[in-house]
Scaffold this motif. Sequence first.
Motif, PDB file in Angstrom:
ATOM      1  N   VAL A  81     -44.942 -26.228  16.604  1.00 26.09           N
ATOM      2  CA  VAL A  81     -45.439 -27.534  16.162  1.00 26.09           C
ATOM      3  C   VAL A  81     -46.719 -27.409  15.340  1.00 26.09           C
ATOM      4  O   VAL A  81     -47.400 -26.385  15.384  1.00 26.09           O
ATOM      5  CB  VAL A  81     -45.713 -28.452  17.374  1.00 26.09           C
ATOM      6  N   VAL A  82     -47.014 -28.484  14.629  1.00 26.64           N
ATOM      7  CA  VAL A  82     -48.258 -28.580  13.868  1.00 26.64           C
ATOM      8  C   VAL A  82     -49.187 -29.526  14.616  1.00 26.64           C
ATOM      9  O   VAL A  82     -48.803 -30.647  14.952  1.00 26.64           O
ATOM     10  CB  VAL A  82     -47.980 -29.105  12.444  1.00 26.64           C
ATOM     11  N   ALA A  83     -50.394 -29.056  14.904  1.00 25.84           N
ATOM     12  CA  ALA A  83     -51.368 -29.861  15.646  1.00 25.84           C
ATOM     13  C   ALA A  83     -52.781 -29.430  15.288  1.00 25.84           C
ATOM     14  O   ALA A  83     -52.999 -28.319  14.805  1.00 25.84           O
ATOM     15  CB  ALA A  83     -51.136 -29.717  17.147  1.00 25.84           C
ATOM     16  N   LYS A  84     -53.746 -30.312  15.593  1.00 27.75           N
ATOM     17  CA  LYS A  84     -55.142 -29.997  15.267  1.00 27.75           C
ATOM     18  C   LYS A  84     -55.749 -28.987  16.230  1.00 27.75           C
ATOM     19  O   LYS A  84     -56.643 -28.243  15.873  1.00 27.75           O
ATOM     20  CB  LYS A  84     -55.999 -31.250  15.218  1.00 27.75           C
TER      21      LYS A  84
ATOM     22  N   THR B 137     -51.964 -21.446  10.021  1.00 24.90           N
ATOM     23  CA  THR B 137     -52.389 -22.767   9.558  1.00 24.90           C
ATOM     24  C   THR B 137     -51.457 -23.243   8.446  1.00 24.90           C
ATOM     25  O   THR B 137     -50.720 -22.452   7.863  1.00 24.90           O
ATOM     26  CB  THR B 137     -53.835 -22.730   9.035  1.00 24.90           C
ATOM     27  N   THR B 138     -51.521 -24.549   8.170  1.00 27.17           N
ATOM     28  CA  THR B 138     -50.704 -25.123   7.105  1.00 27.17           C
ATOM     29  C   THR B 138     -51.406 -26.308   6.472  1.00 27.17           C
ATOM     30  O   THR B 138     -52.151 -27.029   7.142  1.00 27.17           O
ATOM     31  CB  THR B 138     -49.316 -25.565   7.627  1.00 27.17           C
ATOM     32  N   ASP B 139     -51.151 -26.506   5.196  1.00 27.90           N
ATOM     33  CA  ASP B 139     -51.594 -27.701   4.485  1.00 27.90           C
ATOM     34  C   ASP B 139     -50.386 -28.549   4.087  1.00 27.90           C
ATOM     35  O   ASP B 139     -50.541 -29.636   3.560  1.00 27.90           O
ATOM     36  CB  ASP B 139     -52.375 -27.322   3.222  1.00 27.90           C
TER      37      ASP B 139
ATOM     38  N   LEU C 294     -41.592 -27.873  13.747  1.00 27.67           N
ATOM     39  CA  LEU C 294     -40.967 -26.950  12.794  1.00 27.67           C
ATOM     40  C   LEU C 294     -39.717 -26.314  13.370  1.00 27.67           C
ATOM     41  O   LEU C 294     -38.790 -25.985  12.636  1.00 27.67           O
ATOM     42  CB  LEU C 294     -41.975 -25.870  12.393  1.00 27.67           C
ATOM     43  N   CYS C 295     -39.672 -26.152  14.694  1.00 30.49           N
ATOM     44  CA  CYS C 295     -38.545 -25.497  15.337  1.00 30.49           C
ATOM     45  C   CYS C 295     -38.601 -25.770  16.833  1.00 30.49           C
ATOM     46  O   CYS C 295     -39.675 -25.812  17.414  1.00 30.49           O
ATOM     47  CB  CYS C 295     -38.620 -23.988  15.084  1.00 30.49           C
ATOM     48  N   SER C 296     -37.437 -25.949  17.454  1.00 33.06           N
ATOM     49  CA  SER C 296     -37.345 -26.065  18.909  1.00 33.06           C
ATOM     50  C   SER C 296     -36.097 -25.326  19.361  1.00 33.06           C
ATOM     51  O   SER C 296     -35.068 -25.406  18.711  1.00 33.06           O
ATOM     52  CB  SER C 296     -37.237 -27.531  19.357  1.00 33.06           C
ATOM     53  N   VAL C 297     -36.208 -24.613  20.474  1.00 32.14           N
ATOM     54  CA  VAL C 297     -35.067 -23.870  21.006  1.00 32.14           C
ATOM     55  C   VAL C 297     -34.735 -24.415  22.388  1.00 32.14           C
ATOM     56  O   VAL C 297     -35.591 -24.465  23.267  1.00 32.14           O
ATOM     57  CB  VAL C 297     -35.357 -22.359  21.057  1.00 32.14           C
TER      58      VAL C 297
END
Length: 88
Positions: free
Chosen positions: A22-25, A69-71, A79-82
């Motif tokens: 996931v993307v998180a702060k 990191t990502t912008d 982004l992905c879950s299994v």
Amino acid sequence: MNIYNVFPSYYLGRNAYRYTIVVAKDEDSAKLIHPSGNNFFEGSLWYKVSMLIDDWVNPYYLEAELLGTTDKFSEGTILCSVFGEKGR
């Protein structure tokens, strides 16, 4: 934003998520993102709309590993879950 691999600290069984990316702060925010994307944590339980679910674990028992990191993606993006027996 940071990219985290979030996974339970113990085996949940065959009918559960193994991990999610996931993307998180920060690490704490990452642990509050359910792998399905449409569930929420309240009190000490995960819910989907008004139904209790048991395919993920209390955030207290989750580990979050910083991957990078990502912008390109906003906070809360999965982004992905299994799910299931195999993975990780």
